[in-house]
Scaffold this active site. Sequence first.
Site, short mmCIF file in Angstrom:
data_model
loop_
_atom_site.label_atom_id
_atom_site.label_comp_id
_atom_site.label_asym_id
_atom_site.label_seq_id
_atom_site.Cartn_x
_atom_site.Cartn_y
_atom_site.Cartn_z
N GLU A 8 0.84 -1.21 0.00
CA GLU A 8 0.00 0.00 0.00
C GLU A 8 0.87 1.24 0.00
O GLU A 8 0.53 2.25 -0.62
CB GLU A 8 -0.97 -0.02 1.19
N GLU A 9 2.02 1.19 0.66
CA GLU A 9 2.94 2.34 0.65
C GLU A 9 3.36 2.66 -0.79
O GLU A 9 3.40 3.82 -1.19
CB GLU A 9 4.18 2.01 1.50
N ARG A 10 3.62 1.62 -1.57
CA ARG A 10 4.11 1.86 -2.94
C ARG A 10 3.00 2.35 -3.85
O ARG A 10 3.20 3.25 -4.68
CB ARG A 10 4.76 0.57 -3.46
N ALA A 46 2.53 5.97 -2.94
CA ALA A 46 3.58 6.87 -3.47
C ALA A 46 3.32 7.18 -4.94
O ALA A 46 3.42 8.34 -5.37
CB ALA A 46 4.95 6.23 -3.29
#
Length: 382
Positions: free
Chosen positions: A241-243, A246
């Site tokens: 989810e972080e990627r 971003a």
Amino acid sequence: MQLTHEHEEIRRNLRRFIDDEINPHVDAWEDAEIFPAHEVFGQLGRMGYLGLTKPAAYGGSELDWSYAMVMAETLGYIRCGAVPMAIGVQTDMATPALARFGSDELKREFLVPSISGEYVACLGVSEAGAGSDVASIKTTARADGGDYVINGGKLWTTNGAQADWICLLANTGEAPAHRNKTLICLPMQTRGITVAKKIRKIGMMASDTAQIYFDDVRVPQRYRIGEEGMGFTYQMLQFQEERLWAASNLLQGLQNCIDDTVAYTRERKLFGSTVLAQQWVHYTLAELQTELEALRALTHRAVELYVAGEDVSMLASMAKLKSGRLARLIPDSCMQFWGGMGYTWDNPVSRMYRDGRLTSIGGGADEVMLSIIAKHMGTLHR
Ligand SMILES: Cc1cc2nc3c(=O)[nH]c(=O)nc-3n(C[C@H](O)[C@H](O)[C@H](O)COP(=O)(O)OP(=O)(O)OC[C@H]3O[C@@H](n4cnc5c(N)ncnc54)[C@H](O)[C@@H]3O)c2cc1C
């Protein structure tokens, strides 16, 4: 991707909040090298933006991740990278594992106030000796009675100087490196925690990036997220989810860069014409817009499949990689067309040039993304 009336409403309301309550303060926060996270998160929490995808039982809206994507895109209207990043840490980097694997008690203690905006969260994975190679982190959490005793340190912790709790990755056993790690919710006011310093950086100025030490920090074992030894796996899922976040967030930031450059070069006169009228300039901007549309298509496809429940580790890595590449190419190319004005500190394009440079390094460097993609292609040489 089909966006609904609800998606558009989230975009519209958040955009209004950004224009009225955030952007007027961004320059001052950048100068101060910090922003009031509790105040801003409190406002966002009251509006329901910190829990779009989180379970309703804990104050969230229980929407699918396409709504998080729209929120991340809209945060790109904020005129710096630091504040969106801090919000993204709260919503999509430090809390997904807690929401998915944490006990009911843990979610009531840490997730509920993080969704309401009362608490600021941070994520402690990277250390002085281990960033890309997450498996080699050295921080330990040794079981002692009903507690863990934590020793070690974390580096590069976004929100670290203001956070109420840290989602901490630590070694809890002697098993092989991918099976000896555990995620722990650790209150930052616990005795033995020192926020050693706020790190000076070349960009993301308003973001407090901390170095943190743990010296015999005692925390109850019930603060563990999910199963002991599953921390590495949970963190890899959390990185997904972080990627996606971003890549989604950069779409609007990079669009601003192109739009600002079109507006400036249309007005800037030279050789009896304008900068924009030079074929090289408008062709280059057309090329950059095409690259950005390709990133948008890739990111939306990755999110669509993620929402459908598919494994998107390759597509999310591709989107993160491409966003890092474009976060270098687009501001650098645009800056050229501003001449000397582009080289000044407060120029929006030069800020994007500095802030965007982090994308190729943080949350898994470009090379780490390439190795994940190669692994999925079956070409990674070990
Ligand atoms: C402003 C900022 C905010 C951050 N926020 C957080 C946060 O909130 N929480 C957190 O846990 N971390 C955070 N980080 C840390 C970030 O995720 C790491 O910096 C990143 O993972 C790289 O780790 P490293 O700095 O240790 O570089 P290293 O791991 O030492 O890598 C150095 C370089 O080696 C190259 N490399 C890496 N792997 C390979 C490979 N397989 N093949 C070839 N080359 C390779 C890459 O070019 C890489 O940049 C942040 C960093 C910064 C700068």
